[in-house]
Write an enzyme that holds these catalytic residues in place. Sequence first.
Site, PDB file in Angstrom:
ATOM      1  CB  CYS A 137      -6.521 -14.726  -5.892  1.00 29.99           C
ATOM      2  SG  CYS A 137      -5.019 -13.733  -5.849  1.00 29.99           S
ATOM      3  CB  CYS A 140      -6.562 -11.302  -4.525  1.00 29.43           C
ATOM      4  SG  CYS A 140      -5.700 -11.681  -6.055  1.00 29.43           S
ATOM      5  CG  ASP A 141      -9.822 -12.301  -2.371  1.00 28.83           C
ATOM      6  OD1 ASP A 141      -9.772 -11.074  -2.563  1.00 28.83           O
ATOM      7  OD2 ASP A 141     -10.304 -13.100  -3.189  1.00 28.83           O
TER       8      ASP A 141
END
Length: 320
Positions: A137, A140-141
């Site tokens: 992701c 997300c990261d």
Amino acid sequence: MPATHSTRMLILGSGPAGLSAAIYGARAGMSPIVVQGIQPGGQLMTTTDVENYPGFKDVIQGPWLMEQMQAQAEHVGAQMMWDTIVDIDLSQRPFRLIGDGGTVYTGDTLVIATGAQAKWLGLDSEEALKGKGVSACATCDGFFYRGKKVVVIGGGNTAVEEALYLTNHSHDVTLIHRKDHFRAEKILQERLFKHRGIKVLWNKRVDKFVGGGDPEGLIGLDLIDTVTGEASHIGTDGGFVAIGHHPATELFRGHLELDADSYLKVETGSTRTSVPGVFACGDVMDKIYRQAVTAAGTGCMAALDAERFLAEADFEAVTA
């Protein structure tokens, strides 16, 4: 005789979507039962640093966030059940679901929040370095790789979108694909090819994610040319596997309408599925955003939709 549990709102799944639905449902007096499934807490239970969930200025841990959500849901009256549903009957209300031990659950409404799982390459080295430089992701990261070198693996819309997104954080993005052409939509490909910060490696498959350092983290990838068989290596700080997702909808096939990618279909602007009284929220119906905060938002929507459905059904029963 197997036990039977009945409720006004039955919820399948205990990630951000399911637990948000439980919180709203409990506060509305529907005494929801949450059947937690094979991965209680959802994907956040395998996510370490969470820096993009609203309300926390410092990095928090995914498992801690889910523990807090569950504690909040239980505090306002939701009941958690550790079970996995193996059979369903949505032909009439109350809906009837059966757990793998024979326990029966009935619900006047059903909220499905079973989520989706990222597809992985299936390498031992990938598993060993998840959360240590290997992710599925970018949204997300990606922030954690600001100013660093990153690679994306895949050739569809997800991979191209992830590569483009990562240019917000990294000046050095490489997209690795095992073929010599992308499956992604043409407009996405055009944007990718015009971007000077993205390089493409064609006809390459990942043979191994290479770790190093102390503490250990991803430092590179060993690659194999899919045409010549030649081995090569690329150094990187972060590797994003972007080969799609599996929505957890197999149980509902033949009972609810699915789209071409096997996600549950809902009416635009709502969480209503093809069966009145059944609602879907989170990643099981969302193949675009797939974030904890959007899952939680649709969980709220599902509870409100279920509450309105029951109010209308009760009114019709009284006035009939």
